[in-house]
Design an enzyme around this catalytic site. Structure first.
Site, PDB file in Angstrom:
ATOM      1  CG  HIS A  41      -1.247   1.167   1.278  1.00 16.86           C
ATOM      2  ND1 HIS A  41      -2.896   1.093   1.115  1.00 16.86           N
ATOM      3  CD2 HIS A  41      -1.627   2.424   2.140  1.00 16.86           C
ATOM      4  CE1 HIS A  41      -3.835   2.190   1.096  1.00 16.86           C
ATOM      5  NE2 HIS A  41      -2.807   3.168   1.802  1.00 16.86           N
TER       6      HIS A  41
ATOM      7  CG  HIS B  28      -0.968   5.213   9.863  1.00 22.66           C
ATOM      8  ND1 HIS B  28      -1.402   4.331   9.372  1.00 22.66           N
ATOM      9  CD2 HIS B  28      -0.852   6.433   9.450  1.00 22.66           C
ATOM     10  CE1 HIS B  28      -2.572   5.097   9.457  1.00 22.66           C
ATOM     11  NE2 HIS B  28      -2.132   6.649   8.726  1.00 22.66           N
TER      12      HIS B  28
ATOM     13  CD  GLU C 262      -3.006  10.788   8.493  1.00 23.08           C
ATOM     14  OE1 GLU C 262      -4.231  10.189   8.328  1.00 23.08           O
ATOM     15  OE2 GLU C 262      -1.810   9.839   9.312  1.00 23.08           O
TER      16      GLU C 262
ATOM     17  CG  HIS D 158      -6.548   9.931  13.206  1.00 26.44           C
ATOM     18  ND1 HIS D 158      -7.151   9.034  11.631  1.00 26.44           N
ATOM     19  CD2 HIS D 158      -7.608   9.003  13.809  1.00 26.44           C
ATOM     20  CE1 HIS D 158      -8.576   8.732  12.160  1.00 26.44           C
ATOM     21  NE2 HIS D 158      -8.185   8.158  13.179  1.00 26.44           N
TER      22      HIS D 158
ATOM     23  CG  HIS E 114      -4.872   6.494  12.642  1.00 26.42           C
ATOM     24  ND1 HIS E 114      -3.080   6.982  12.953  1.00 26.42           N
ATOM     25  CD2 HIS E 114      -4.607   7.130  11.130  1.00 26.42           C
ATOM     26  CE1 HIS E 114      -2.852   8.096  12.049  1.00 26.42           C
ATOM     27  NE2 HIS E 114      -3.797   7.917  11.149  1.00 26.42           N
TER      28      HIS E 114
HETATM   29 FE   LIG Z   1      -4.005   7.723   8.988  1.00 25.25          FE
END
Ligand SMILES: [Fe+2]
Length: 454
Positions: free
Chosen positions: A297, A340, A346, A371, A377
């Protein structure tokens, strides 16, 4: 019969190109040839220079425009604070900001049919200070009324990147008119005066205000010379003026406080302009999405539409990132985002549809999540289980959906309106999302297998 939105849209004309040096005139012969400030401008107009960077900013970062207008912006009465109480229902002041490590998620923010654009701005989160031209602010907006016929607004605090989630914004600016719909964005640079009317009913959405520098396209590196948001798809309005000598009120957001003044002419009297400092819009449907065609990803920076740089190379005050409909084809890969903890903050919102890292309907259109720096999260338990067991065929995700992120290198503080008064914070977000995660690590079985292999 009132005009439909489509009929209205036909009346708007744009110039294409991000950051291009443009010129536009509503009357032929408005712009002087070969110079900026002639002794006698055409048609008895006034010349006004409008700068978005220091005069001495490096050439590739220098933003300015020249306006040719019926009366200069300086012709007005004194500024006064907007009387207390007139904006009592909204929260523009950031003095009550709190930084908290909790993962936060909000239910959809309410419509408010009783207010216009200015009164519908709610400061949710902030980092930095417009006085020092540092940092950013994040707003949600919800309005149900046109701004008064003779009222205009500008922010001296920063460039506003407006992300409508619902409805249509008819934005009259000094540079021309912009029609903005959901799944489009626009940027109104610091100082540009504008008036918002609502031709299709109530509106709602999000704003990132950049106190520092200006939005620019991200570097493409090995991607090459095309891809992501292409420069030709950004649209700047063409000059449009009225010759209105009635009394206008202009409201200024100046260090998060509102001031107002009156003047005896419209602010929208610019007959022609040239330069590279102007408002613009972009259709998110035109984003050329890139991704992995082998495994893993990629970092979400691959989806950056615009970036507001800090003074540190590659590090943003605000990245505007989208998650458009796209194909996932990676083999032997956990396809949703990994778990992460990020040195960046974010803030996410959802324009329409769903988002592939969350199930259960907690992250909904017109809602949001935050976050913050180093707050852990990732996919919720149900999404993790589903993605871990899924058969990996090529898969289209996000059809009919558009999530986005304002990502910042700064620690984001949340206002008391955002934490309490809006009453949208989901108290169970953390518990519902990640506490159900179970361990699959069977130590005795692992040890037995390792011993067998010796
Ligand atoms: Fe994130």
């Amino acid at each position: 019969m009132p005009a439909t939105v489509f009929e209205i849209a036909d009346k708007y004309t744009y110039l294409n190109g991000f950051g291009s040096y443009h010129e536009s005139e509503a009357l032929p012969g408005t712009l002087p040839v070969g110079m900026n400030s002639p002794q006698k401008p055409a048609y008895g107009l006034y010349v006004e220079k409008f700068s978005g960077t220091a005069f001495t900013a490096p050439r590739h970062e220098n933003h300015q425009s020249w306006l040719y207008r019926i009366l200069p912006a300086a012709a007005h009465r004194a500024w006064e604070p907007v009387p207390a109480g007139e904006y009592s229902s909204n929260s523009l002041s950031g003095v009550d900001v709190q930084q908290v490590p909790n993962q936060l998620r909000w239910d959809p923010f309410d419509f408010d049919l009783s207010v216009d654009w200015v009164r519908g701005l709610h400061l949710v989160a902030e980092a930095g200070d417009p006085v020092m031209k540092s940092g950013l602010a994040i707003f949600v907006f919800a309005a149900g009324k046109d701004m008064n016929d003779h009222e205009a607004f500008y922010s001296a605090d920063g460039d506003m990147l407006i992300v409508p989630q619902h409805g249509v914004l008819d934005i009259t600016t000094e540079f021309g008119r912009i029609l903005l719909r959901a799944n489009e964005i626009c940027v109104i640079p610091r100082g540009v005066r504008y008036r918002v009317s609502l031709p299709d009913g109530p509106v709602r959405g999000y704003i990132c205000e950049l106190y520092q520098a200006h939005f620019q396209l991200p570097e493409l590196g090995p991607i090459g010379s095309n891809g992501l948001a292409n420069a030709r798809d950004f649209q700047t309005p063409t000059a449009h003026y009225t010759n209105d000598k009635s009394t206008w009120k202009v409201i200024s957001k100046f260090n998060k406080r509102l001031f107002q003044m009156t003047q005896h002419h419209t602010p929208f009297d610019v007959v022609g302009w040239h330069g590279n400092y102007y408002p613009y819009k972009y259709d998110l449907g035109r984003f050329n999405t890139m991704g992995s065609i082998s495994f893993d990803h990629p970092d979400p920076s691959i989806f950056t539409v615009l970036t507001g740089p800090s003074n540190e190379a590659g590090t943003a005050i605000a990245d505007f990132v989208i998650f458009p409909p796209r194909w996932l084809v990676q083999e032997d890969t956990f396809r949703p985002p990994w778990y992460h903890r990020n040195t960046m903050s974010e803030f996410m919102g959802l324009i329409a549809g769903g988002y592939d890292a969350k199930t259960g309907g907690g992250f909904r259109p017109a809602g949001a999540s935050l976050h913050n720096i180093m707050s852990a999260h990732g996919p919720d338990a149900a999404s993790h289980q589903a993605a871990s067991e899924a058969e990996l065929h090529p898969q289209k995700v996000g059809s009919g959906s558009m999530a986005f992120m304002f990502e910042s290198s700064l620690m984001i503080g949340v206002t008391s309106w955002g934490l309490k008064h809006c009453q949208k914070v989901q108290e169970e977000y953390n518990e519902e999302s990640w506490e159900p995660l179970v361990s699959h690590f069977n130590e005795s079985a692992v040890m037995q297998k390792l011993n067998e292999n010796e």
